[in-house]
Motif scaffolding. Structure first.
Motif, PDB file in Angstrom:
ATOM      1  N   PHE A  94     -36.541  20.499   7.355  1.00 55.88           N
ATOM      2  CA  PHE A  94     -35.464  21.478   7.194  1.00 55.88           C
ATOM      3  C   PHE A  94     -35.090  21.643   5.720  1.00 55.88           C
ATOM      4  O   PHE A  94     -34.889  22.760   5.249  1.00 55.88           O
ATOM      5  CB  PHE A  94     -34.230  21.090   8.012  1.00 55.88           C
ATOM      6  CG  PHE A  94     -34.330  21.451   9.470  1.00 55.88           C
ATOM      7  CD1 PHE A  94     -34.484  22.773   9.866  1.00 55.88           C
ATOM      8  CD2 PHE A  94     -34.255  20.470  10.440  1.00 55.88           C
ATOM      9  CE1 PHE A  94     -34.565  23.115  11.211  1.00 55.88           C
ATOM     10  CE2 PHE A  94     -34.336  20.797  11.790  1.00 55.88           C
ATOM     11  CZ  PHE A  94     -34.492  22.118  12.170  1.00 55.88           C
ATOM     12  N   LEU A  95     -35.007  20.531   4.997  1.00 53.93           N
ATOM     13  CA  LEU A  95     -34.633  20.582   3.583  1.00 53.93           C
ATOM     14  C   LEU A  95     -35.606  21.430   2.779  1.00 53.93           C
ATOM     15  O   LEU A  95     -35.210  22.365   2.077  1.00 53.93           O
ATOM     16  CB  LEU A  95     -34.542  19.161   3.007  1.00 53.93           C
ATOM     17  CG  LEU A  95     -34.178  19.065   1.526  1.00 53.93           C
ATOM     18  CD1 LEU A  95     -32.752  19.531   1.292  1.00 53.93           C
ATOM     19  CD2 LEU A  95     -34.365  17.636   1.031  1.00 53.93           C
ATOM     20  N   TRP A  96     -36.904  21.144   2.864  1.00 54.01           N
ATOM     21  CA  TRP A  96     -37.843  21.903   2.034  1.00 54.01           C
ATOM     22  C   TRP A  96     -38.025  23.331   2.529  1.00 54.01           C
ATOM     23  O   TRP A  96     -38.244  24.234   1.728  1.00 54.01           O
ATOM     24  CB  TRP A  96     -39.158  21.181   1.801  1.00 54.01           C
ATOM     25  CG  TRP A  96     -40.127  21.052   2.929  1.00 54.01           C
ATOM     26  CD1 TRP A  96     -40.723  22.054   3.633  1.00 54.01           C
ATOM     27  CD2 TRP A  96     -40.677  19.838   3.441  1.00 54.01           C
ATOM     28  NE1 TRP A  96     -41.588  21.535   4.561  1.00 54.01           N
ATOM     29  CE2 TRP A  96     -41.581  20.178   4.466  1.00 54.01           C
ATOM     30  CE3 TRP A  96     -40.491  18.493   3.141  1.00 54.01           C
ATOM     31  CZ2 TRP A  96     -42.294  19.229   5.190  1.00 54.01           C
ATOM     32  CZ3 TRP A  96     -41.210  17.553   3.865  1.00 54.01           C
ATOM     33  CH2 TRP A  96     -42.088  17.915   4.869  1.00 54.01           C
ATOM     34  N   GLU A  97     -37.907  23.578   3.833  1.00 55.72           N
ATOM     35  CA  GLU A  97     -37.984  24.958   4.319  1.00 55.72           C
ATOM     36  C   GLU A  97     -36.779  25.765   3.833  1.00 55.72           C
ATOM     37  O   GLU A  97     -36.896  26.952   3.541  1.00 55.72           O
ATOM     38  CB  GLU A  97     -38.093  24.998   5.841  1.00 55.72           C
ATOM     39  CG  GLU A  97     -39.444  24.560   6.382  1.00 55.72           C
ATOM     40  CD  GLU A  97     -40.590  25.474   5.979  1.00 55.72           C
ATOM     41  OE1 GLU A  97     -40.398  26.712   5.928  1.00 55.72           O
ATOM     42  OE2 GLU A  97     -41.695  24.952   5.717  1.00 55.72           O
TER      43      GLU A  97
ATOM     44  N   ALA B 177     -29.240  27.848   3.255  1.00 55.01           N
ATOM     45  CA  ALA B 177     -28.182  26.878   2.936  1.00 55.01           C
ATOM     46  C   ALA B 177     -27.956  25.911   4.094  1.00 55.01           C
ATOM     47  O   ALA B 177     -27.765  24.702   3.884  1.00 55.01           O
ATOM     48  CB  ALA B 177     -26.893  27.605   2.590  1.00 55.01           C
ATOM     49  N   LEU B 178     -27.989  26.430   5.318  1.00 47.48           N
ATOM     50  CA  LEU B 178     -27.854  25.565   6.502  1.00 47.48           C
ATOM     51  C   LEU B 178     -28.969  24.525   6.530  1.00 47.48           C
ATOM     52  O   LEU B 178     -28.720  23.339   6.766  1.00 47.48           O
ATOM     53  CB  LEU B 178     -27.886  26.405   7.783  1.00 47.48           C
ATOM     54  CG  LEU B 178     -27.942  25.620   9.096  1.00 47.48           C
ATOM     55  CD1 LEU B 178     -26.614  24.914   9.357  1.00 47.48           C
ATOM     56  CD2 LEU B 178     -28.295  26.538  10.258  1.00 47.48           C
ATOM     57  N   GLU B 179     -30.189  24.958   6.264  1.00 47.11           N
ATOM     58  CA  GLU B 179     -31.319  24.033   6.301  1.00 47.11           C
ATOM     59  C   GLU B 179     -31.255  22.998   5.179  1.00 47.11           C
ATOM     60  O   GLU B 179     -31.582  21.826   5.401  1.00 47.11           O
ATOM     61  CB  GLU B 179     -32.642  24.808   6.240  1.00 47.11           C
ATOM     62  CG  GLU B 179     -32.917  25.580   7.504  1.00 47.11           C
ATOM     63  CD  GLU B 179     -34.193  26.395   7.470  1.00 47.11           C
ATOM     64  OE1 GLU B 179     -34.642  26.800   8.555  1.00 47.11           O
ATOM     65  OE2 GLU B 179     -34.740  26.641   6.377  1.00 47.11           O
ATOM     66  N   ILE B 180     -30.835  23.399   4.005  1.00 51.31           N
ATOM     67  CA  ILE B 180     -30.716  22.442   2.899  1.00 51.31           C
ATOM     68  C   ILE B 180     -29.610  21.436   3.192  1.00 51.31           C
ATOM     69  O   ILE B 180     -29.820  20.222   3.138  1.00 51.31           O
ATOM     70  CB  ILE B 180     -30.463  23.170   1.562  1.00 51.31           C
ATOM     71  CG1 ILE B 180     -31.706  23.979   1.159  1.00 51.31           C
ATOM     72  CG2 ILE B 180     -30.084  22.177   0.462  1.00 51.31           C
ATOM     73  CD1 ILE B 180     -31.463  24.966   0.014  1.00 51.31           C
TER      74      ILE B 180
ATOM     75  N   LEU C  22     -29.183  15.178   7.968  1.00 49.29           N
ATOM     76  CA  LEU C  22     -30.087  14.419   8.841  1.00 49.29           C
ATOM     77  C   LEU C  22     -30.728  13.253   8.094  1.00 49.29           C
ATOM     78  O   LEU C  22     -30.857  12.150   8.642  1.00 49.29           O
ATOM     79  CB  LEU C  22     -31.185  15.320   9.417  1.00 49.29           C
ATOM     80  CG  LEU C  22     -30.785  16.309  10.505  1.00 49.29           C
ATOM     81  CD1 LEU C  22     -32.011  17.067  11.008  1.00 49.29           C
ATOM     82  CD2 LEU C  22     -30.080  15.631  11.657  1.00 49.29           C
ATOM     83  N   LEU C  23     -31.130  13.483   6.849  1.00 50.04           N
ATOM     84  CA  LEU C  23     -31.730  12.398   6.069  1.00 50.04           C
ATOM     85  C   LEU C  23     -30.755  11.231   5.893  1.00 50.04           C
ATOM     86  O   LEU C  23     -31.160  10.071   5.946  1.00 50.04           O
ATOM     87  CB  LEU C  23     -32.191  12.917   4.703  1.00 50.04           C
ATOM     88  CG  LEU C  23     -33.404  13.847   4.743  1.00 50.04           C
ATOM     89  CD1 LEU C  23     -33.625  14.495   3.383  1.00 50.04           C
ATOM     90  CD2 LEU C  23     -34.651  13.111   5.198  1.00 50.04           C
ATOM     91  N   LEU C  24     -29.489  11.553   5.699  1.00 50.20           N
ATOM     92  CA  LEU C  24     -28.468  10.520   5.527  1.00 50.20           C
ATOM     93  C   LEU C  24     -27.984   9.941   6.857  1.00 50.20           C
ATOM     94  O   LEU C  24     -27.384   8.872   6.884  1.00 50.20           O
ATOM     95  CB  LEU C  24     -27.267  11.087   4.767  1.00 50.20           C
ATOM     96  CG  LEU C  24     -27.524  11.538   3.335  1.00 50.20           C
ATOM     97  CD1 LEU C  24     -26.327  12.316   2.802  1.00 50.20           C
ATOM     98  CD2 LEU C  24     -27.845  10.339   2.454  1.00 50.20           C
ATOM     99  N   GLY C  25     -28.223  10.675   7.931  1.00 43.31           N
ATOM    100  CA  GLY C  25     -27.693  10.247   9.224  1.00 43.31           C
ATOM    101  C   GLY C  25     -26.189  10.448   9.286  1.00 43.31           C
ATOM    102  O   GLY C  25     -25.457   9.627   9.820  1.00 43.31           O
TER     103      GLY C  25
ATOM    104  N   VAL D 102     -23.635  16.760  15.263  1.00 46.79           N
ATOM    105  CA  VAL D 102     -23.012  18.048  14.952  1.00 46.79           C
ATOM    106  C   VAL D 102     -24.052  19.012  14.385  1.00 46.79           C
ATOM    107  O   VAL D 102     -24.153  20.159  14.823  1.00 46.79           O
ATOM    108  CB  VAL D 102     -21.829  17.870  13.972  1.00 46.79           C
ATOM    109  CG1 VAL D 102     -21.270  19.209  13.528  1.00 46.79           C
ATOM    110  CG2 VAL D 102     -20.742  17.005  14.598  1.00 46.79           C
ATOM    111  N   ILE D 103     -24.861  18.574  13.424  1.00 45.78           N
ATOM    112  CA  ILE D 103     -25.841  19.456  12.789  1.00 45.78           C
ATOM    113  C   ILE D 103     -27.033  19.724  13.709  1.00 45.78           C
ATOM    114  O   ILE D 103     -27.721  20.737  13.554  1.00 45.78           O
ATOM    115  CB  ILE D 103     -26.295  18.909  11.406  1.00 45.78           C
ATOM    116  CG1 ILE D 103     -26.945  20.030  10.565  1.00 45.78           C
ATOM    117  CG2 ILE D 103     -27.240  17.738  11.547  1.00 45.78           C
ATOM    118  CD1 ILE D 103     -26.041  21.168  10.242  1.00 45.78           C
TER     119      ILE D 103
END
Length: 184
Positions: free
Chosen positions: A41-44, A76-79, A85-88, A93-94
């Motif tokens: 999600f982050l890189w997309e 912005a939502l994906e970043i 998600l990476l941080l948990g 919610v996300i």
């Protein structure tokens, strides 16, 4: 009427608690699923800002309303959500908007691929249309959807900020109960 309001508040409190408190049974290997989904999600999301054909151009071709606004919002939502998600953190919610996003992505791109009317480039090698093309091309969205559904159900797991924060809240509650008990 009073009991419906009380029941509604209880249900709201239960849902809020379930959304932000990870279950104790989620395995530590949940971290691997969070790393996979969060990084994709982050890189997309970043790609939607860096390459017009992945953001505004793609959303325009798909006929999305307000393609620039939509592309920037989803990017912005994906970043932001990928980082969460990476941080948990706020994992459940996300997971909800990500599940919705993946369903919309599948519906907006794979039906036209099935029919052979996709405004996006067709796959470079057979199968290029039909059910087999859809099943081949949907793999990324399907994986993201299933992982997010798992995270919604299981929570972030013990190796997460969600779990760390939940432990902090439990400690505060236990101290408060002991203080009240000792004062009585």
């Amino acid at each position: 009427m009073e009991s419906k309001t009380g029941t509604s508040r209880s249900l709201t409190k239960l849902i809020r608690s379930w959304m932000v408190s990870p279950p104790e049974t989620a395995p530590s290997a949940t971290l691997l699923l969070r790393l996979m989904a969060g990084s994709v999600f982050l890189w997309e999301g970043i790609l939607k800002f860096v390459f017009a054909n992945q953001g505004i151009g793609r959303f325009t071709k798909l006929g999305m309303p307000l393609p620039a606004l939509t592309a920037h919002f989803i990017g912005a939502l994906e970043i932001g959500g990928g980082a969460l998600l990476l941080l948990g953190l706020a994992t459940r919610v996300i997971a909800i908007p990500f599940i919705i996003e993946m369903i919309v992505a599948v519906l907006s791109t794979k039906i036209s691929l099935f029919l052979g009317t996709s405004p996006l480039p067709l796959p470079p090698a057979p199968p290029t249309v039909g059910i087999w093309a859809v099943l081949h091309e949907v793999r990324s969205e399907w994986a993201q959807l299933i992982v997010c559904a798992f995270l919604l159900r299981a929570g972030a797991g013990p190796l997460s900020l969600d779990a760390l924060l939940a432990k902090g809240r439990v400690g505060v509650r236990e101290r408060s109960v002991r203080q009240i008990a000792s004062a009585v």
